[in-house]
Write a protein that holds these residues in place. Structure first.
Motif, short mmCIF file in Angstrom:
data_model
loop_
_atom_site.label_atom_id
_atom_site.label_comp_id
_atom_site.label_asym_id
_atom_site.label_seq_id
_atom_site.Cartn_x
_atom_site.Cartn_y
_atom_site.Cartn_z
N GLU A 119 0.83 -1.20 0.00
CA GLU A 119 0.00 0.00 0.00
C GLU A 119 0.87 1.26 0.00
O GLU A 119 0.51 2.27 -0.61
CB GLU A 119 -0.95 -0.04 1.19
CG GLU A 119 -2.01 -1.13 1.04
CD GLU A 119 -2.88 -1.33 2.26
OE1 GLU A 119 -2.66 -0.65 3.28
OE2 GLU A 119 -3.78 -2.20 2.21
N LEU A 120 2.03 1.19 0.66
CA LEU A 120 2.98 2.30 0.56
C LEU A 120 3.41 2.48 -0.90
O LEU A 120 3.44 3.60 -1.41
CB LEU A 120 4.20 2.02 1.44
CG LEU A 120 5.39 2.97 1.26
CD1 LEU A 120 5.01 4.41 1.54
CD2 LEU A 120 6.56 2.54 2.14
N CYS A 121 3.73 1.39 -1.58
CA CYS A 121 4.13 1.48 -2.99
C CYS A 121 3.00 2.06 -3.84
O CYS A 121 3.25 2.85 -4.77
CB CYS A 121 4.55 0.12 -3.51
SG CYS A 121 6.10 -0.49 -2.81
N ASP A 122 1.76 1.67 -3.53
CA ASP A 122 0.62 2.21 -4.28
C ASP A 122 0.53 3.73 -4.14
O ASP A 122 0.16 4.42 -5.11
CB ASP A 122 -0.68 1.58 -3.78
CG ASP A 122 -0.83 0.12 -4.18
OD1 ASP A 122 -0.11 -0.34 -5.08
OD2 ASP A 122 -1.68 -0.58 -3.56
N LEU A 123 0.86 4.25 -2.96
CA LEU A 123 0.81 5.69 -2.75
C LEU A 123 2.03 6.40 -3.32
O LEU A 123 1.95 7.58 -3.66
CB LEU A 123 0.67 5.99 -1.25
CG LEU A 123 -0.67 5.61 -0.61
CD1 LEU A 123 -0.64 5.86 0.89
CD2 LEU A 123 -1.82 6.38 -1.26
N MET A 124 3.15 5.70 -3.41
CA MET A 124 4.35 6.27 -4.03
C MET A 124 4.22 6.34 -5.54
O MET A 124 4.77 7.24 -6.19
CB MET A 124 5.58 5.43 -3.65
CG MET A 124 6.01 5.56 -2.21
SD MET A 124 7.23 4.28 -1.75
CE MET A 124 8.47 4.47 -3.03
N TRP A 125 3.53 5.39 -6.12
CA TRP A 125 3.48 5.22 -7.56
C TRP A 125 3.05 6.49 -8.32
O TRP A 125 3.69 6.87 -9.31
CB TRP A 125 2.60 4.03 -7.91
CG TRP A 125 2.40 3.83 -9.38
CD1 TRP A 125 1.26 3.99 -10.09
CD2 TRP A 125 3.40 3.41 -10.33
NE1 TRP A 125 1.46 3.72 -11.42
CE2 TRP A 125 2.77 3.36 -11.58
CE3 TRP A 125 4.75 3.09 -10.23
CZ2 TRP A 125 3.45 2.99 -12.74
CZ3 TRP A 125 5.44 2.74 -11.38
CH2 TRP A 125 4.80 2.69 -12.62
N PRO A 126 1.97 7.19 -7.91
CA PRO A 126 1.59 8.40 -8.65
C PRO A 126 2.68 9.47 -8.66
O PRO A 126 2.76 10.25 -9.62
CB PRO A 126 0.34 8.89 -7.91
CG PRO A 126 -0.19 7.69 -7.23
CD PRO A 126 1.01 6.88 -6.84
#
Length: 241
Positions: A209-216
């Motif tokens: 979920e951290l990666c999901d928020l970093m991705w944008p």
């Protein structure tokens, strides 16, 4: 995803794909590339050229990607995410709440001034599976017991500080997944490698979920690199060199 989780941009190289291009171009250029800056391709074209010459076809020439850097502020993630994020050689710099100087919020949660879930993380109730695929249920009753455990630990922490105990002593009785904020800086190369490690589909839920928020942030910062990465590597655990 937990509604408190947050990733905010602090700073970033303003022309990252051109910076990668400059590094790549200097490798094989006779001239002083900064003196040719008026002739550089624009940011989009620089990204396209770099992907083609450095990365496409699994060329794996990642060195020039280290010239572009980004700094992010990560908030309200559990301590276990920080433990995972700092494991393996990721080439990343962290500054993290220490719980030696930042325990006031725990005391405020103990007195009811703060919601307990503002300072402690518990997964939502539901069905989960371990890494071997064994499923189990996390019920509302079980979660309520765990939240009460967090409350008791916060009260004990508050009482220890009031009795004169050092913060680094008192924090030892806290549940492992107290929430932490941290600042993290990546080169573009390290950013991609971090996603290789932690965005894979069998990684711990919270760090995915951290990666999901970093991705944008990656998409907005280096769109051509992000497009290539999403197409060829995202979620595939193909580790960068």
């Amino acid at each position: 995803m937990d509604s408190r989780f947050r990733v905010a941009l602090i700073a970033a190289t303003p022309n990252p794909q051109q910076c990668v291009y400059a590094g790549m171009h200097q490798d094989y250029s006779e001239g002083f590339v900064a003196g040719e800056r008026d002739d550089w391709p624009d940011e989009q074209r620089a990204g396209e050229i770099c992907v083609k010459r450095l990365l496409a076809g699994e060329r794996g020439h990642y060195g020039p990607l280290e010239h572009a850097q980004i700094v992010l502020n990560v908030g309200w993630f559990p301590h276990s995410v920080m433990q995972q994020a700092r494991t393996h050689r990721v080439g990343v710099s962290f500054d993290v709440q220490s719980m030696r100087y930042t325990g006031e919020r725990i005391c405020r949660a103990a007195t009811g001034e703060l919601d307990l879930e503002e300072v402690f993380y518990l997964r939502p109730e539901g069905t989960y599976a371990d890494r071997q695929g064994k499923k189990y249920a996390y019920s509302a009753d079980q979660r309520a017991l765990d939240l009460d455990h967090c409350r008791q630990a916060a009260c004990r922490y508050r009482d220890l500080l009031a009795a004169g105990f050092a913060e680094e002593h008192a924090r030892g009785i806290l549940p492992f997944d107290y929430r932490q904020h941290f600042v993290v800086s990546f080169t573009l190369r390290a950013f991609l490698h971090f996603l290789d490690l932690r965005a894979k589909l069998d990684a711990q839920q919270e760090i995915r979920e951290l990666c999901d928020l970093m991705w944008p942030h990656l998409q907005a910062w280096t769109p051509q690199f992000a497009e290539w990465y999403e197409r060829t590597r995202l979620h595939k655990a193909r580790l960068a060199p």
